[in-house]
Design an enzyme around this catalytic site. Structure first.
Site, PDB file in Angstrom:
ATOM      1  N   ASP A  85      -1.659  -1.447  -8.744  1.00  0.00           N
ATOM      2  CA  ASP A  85      -1.624  -2.089  -7.428  1.00  0.00           C
ATOM      3  C   ASP A  85      -1.654  -3.609  -7.552  1.00  0.00           C
ATOM      4  O   ASP A  85      -0.816  -4.317  -6.978  1.00  0.00           O
ATOM      5  CB  ASP A  85      -2.832  -1.633  -6.596  1.00  0.00           C
ATOM      6  N   GLU A 108      -1.417  -5.509   0.633  1.00  0.00           N
ATOM      7  CA  GLU A 108      -2.555  -4.589   0.715  1.00  0.00           C
ATOM      8  C   GLU A 108      -3.773  -5.094  -0.046  1.00  0.00           C
ATOM      9  O   GLU A 108      -4.907  -4.784   0.299  1.00  0.00           O
ATOM     10  CB  GLU A 108      -2.132  -3.218   0.174  1.00  0.00           C
ATOM     11  N   ASP A 164       3.652  -2.852   0.143  1.00  0.00           N
ATOM     12  CA  ASP A 164       2.734  -1.825  -0.374  1.00  0.00           C
ATOM     13  C   ASP A 164       3.070  -1.675  -1.853  1.00  0.00           C
ATOM     14  O   ASP A 164       4.093  -1.085  -2.207  1.00  0.00           O
ATOM     15  CB  ASP A 164       2.917  -0.493   0.352  1.00  0.00           C
ATOM     16  N   ILE A 166       1.784   0.056  -4.357  1.00  0.00           N
ATOM     17  CA  ILE A 166       1.894   1.464  -4.738  1.00  0.00           C
ATOM     18  C   ILE A 166       1.523   2.305  -3.530  1.00  0.00           C
ATOM     19  O   ILE A 166       0.366   2.340  -3.109  1.00  0.00           O
ATOM     20  CB  ILE A 166       0.981   1.849  -5.913  1.00  0.00           C
ATOM     21  N   ASP A 167       2.499   2.959  -2.961  1.00  0.00           N
ATOM     22  CA  ASP A 167       2.262   3.904  -1.877  1.00  0.00           C
ATOM     23  C   ASP A 167       2.284   5.306  -2.487  1.00  0.00           C
ATOM     24  O   ASP A 167       3.264   5.695  -3.118  1.00  0.00           O
ATOM     25  CB  ASP A 167       3.357   3.763  -0.815  1.00  0.00           C
ATOM     26  N   THR A 169      -0.968   6.902  -4.141  1.00  0.00           N
ATOM     27  CA  THR A 169      -1.757   6.685  -5.363  1.00  0.00           C
ATOM     28  C   THR A 169      -1.982   7.970  -6.148  1.00  0.00           C
ATOM     29  O   THR A 169      -1.917   7.970  -7.383  1.00  0.00           O
ATOM     30  CB  THR A 169      -3.108   6.035  -5.017  1.00  0.00           C
ATOM     31  N   ASP A 313       2.718   0.588   5.219  1.00  0.00           N
ATOM     32  CA  ASP A 313       2.947   2.005   4.938  1.00  0.00           C
ATOM     33  C   ASP A 313       4.216   2.536   5.596  1.00  0.00           C
ATOM     34  O   ASP A 313       4.617   3.669   5.303  1.00  0.00           O
ATOM     35  CB  ASP A 313       1.760   2.842   5.412  1.00  0.00           C
TER      36      ASP A 313
END
Length: 373
Positions: A85, A108, A164, A166-167, A169, A313
């Site tokens: 992230d 984020e 984002d 890493i959408d 996880t 998101d």
């Protein structure tokens, strides 16, 4: 611009003539002879966003290979995804600052967990992995500064990016579906979206075939996919399905139960006459799957009355669905409002589907959720 970025711009300029150029029947590819040098709306932003998402995707894959182990999964250790992230956000923000230094970013993450002696081990990993995907090595201070460029409050005027890093996880930790998602918002509207899906099959009819997809869309220019992190810059247009009766449709749903109310989904499926097995995957890869017709409906149903969706998101996926010929709204049929800041505070949940069945899906959702939210 870098040489790679110039090539991306040139390829995209040629593809801009899609509306006037018939596709090759055998491949759906656009011939290079239609290349044109005319200026295209947001062409530089599009090329930079692609470069940023590809670079961040490489960081995520490097983190997975180096840090994710069987022991990590057994212990439910999320530290690898934390490294990914931070590193992905640093990489993307660094690239955006290089080309668009005045553009703020709604991200984020922030760097507070990386500071001081307590954050030293994590900080060193983040800096190391970040430098696997940048052309010029970044110092610790530069990495932290890049991460903290993502603290913009958002809003209804001017332009800003939302990221984002890493959408999905848990999908990332399982080696399944996750996505790097970047969008450009101008005056409260999403104008450009890029979603990188490193583990998504390029062709869902061949699930064990070549993987790695980048989907991209610009307002009023259509949606496209290309292979992720390969030298072949050829893009193909993508379109939502043409299913006209909801009983022939299929859902694309979350793997994680906490991300959706599967009981309500079952009631909605009954109202729509849907019997096909759902396509299940994490992250905004679901938007990409619906945008290219792998599934027909994506529902993000509220799990409680207090939860508010974050703009990062949904921003990129939202425009990709719309430019692929689909429609997107909240559970009340209202458009998603990206002008409210860092959240979709004016909306509850998300519905995405092809235009043929969208209205029917909205009515089924309203009937199921009546008086709940």
């Amino acid at each position: 611009m870098s040489g790679k970025l110039r090539r991306l711009v040139c390829n995209r300029t040629g593809l801009r003539l899609l509306a006037k150029v018939p596709l090759t029947h055998s491949t759906g590819l656009i011939s290079a002879r239609f290349y044109s040098a005319r200026v295209v709306y947001l062409e530089k932003e599009r090329a930079v966003a692609i470069e940023a998402v590809e670079s961040a995707s490489r960081v995520c894959e490097a983190v997975f290979k180096r840090l994710v182990t069987d022991e990590t999964l057994t212990k439910k250790d999320k530290s690898p995804v934390t490294v990914a992230d931070f590193s992905a956000q640093a990489v993307v923000n660094n690239i955006l600052e290089k080309y668009f230094p005045n553009d703020p970013i709604v991200g984020e993450e922030d760097s507070k967990d990386l500071l001081g002696e307590e954050g030293r081990v994590l900080r060193e990993k983040v800096v190391e992995l970040t430098n696997t995907a940048v052309n010029t090595p970044m110092s610790t201070e530069e990495v932290l500064k890049a991460i903290d460029r993502g603290q913009y409050a958002g809003g209804s005027t001017g332009r800003h990016w939302t990221l984002d890093p890493i959408d999905g996880t848990k999908g990332f930790l399982r080696g399944e579906q996750f996505a790097v998602c970047l969008a450009l918002i101008i005056d409260g509207k999403v104008r450009l979206g890029v979603v990188g899906c490193p583990n998504l099959p390029y062709d869902m009819s061949q699930p064990e075939g070549e993987k790695g997809v980048l989907a991209v869309a610009v307002e009023k220019q259509g949606a496209f996919q290309r292979k992720l992190n390969v030298k072949d810059f050829i893009e193909t247009p993508i379109f939502v399905s043409i299913v006209e009766d909801s009983c022939n449709a299929s859902f694309c749903e979350s793997v994680e139960a906490g991300h959706a109310n599967h009981g309500d989904s079952a009631k909605i499926a009954e109202l729509l006459g849907i019997t096909k097995q759902s396509v299940r995957m994490d992250s905004q890869c679901k938007y990409v799957a619906v945008a290219r017709g792998d599934a027909d409906i994506y529902l993000r149903l509220p799990v409680d009355s207090k939860y508010v969706e974050k703009i990062w998101d949904h921003a990129a996926g939202n425009i990709i669905i719309q430019e692929a010929g689909g429609q997107v709204s909240d559970v009340n049929g209202e458009p998603l409002d990206f002008s409210q800041g860092r959240t979709l505070s004016a909306n509850k949940g998300v519905i995405a589907a092809n235009a043929n069945i969208f209205g029917t899906v909205v009515e089924a959702v309203k009937a199921t959720l009546s008086n709940k939210f």
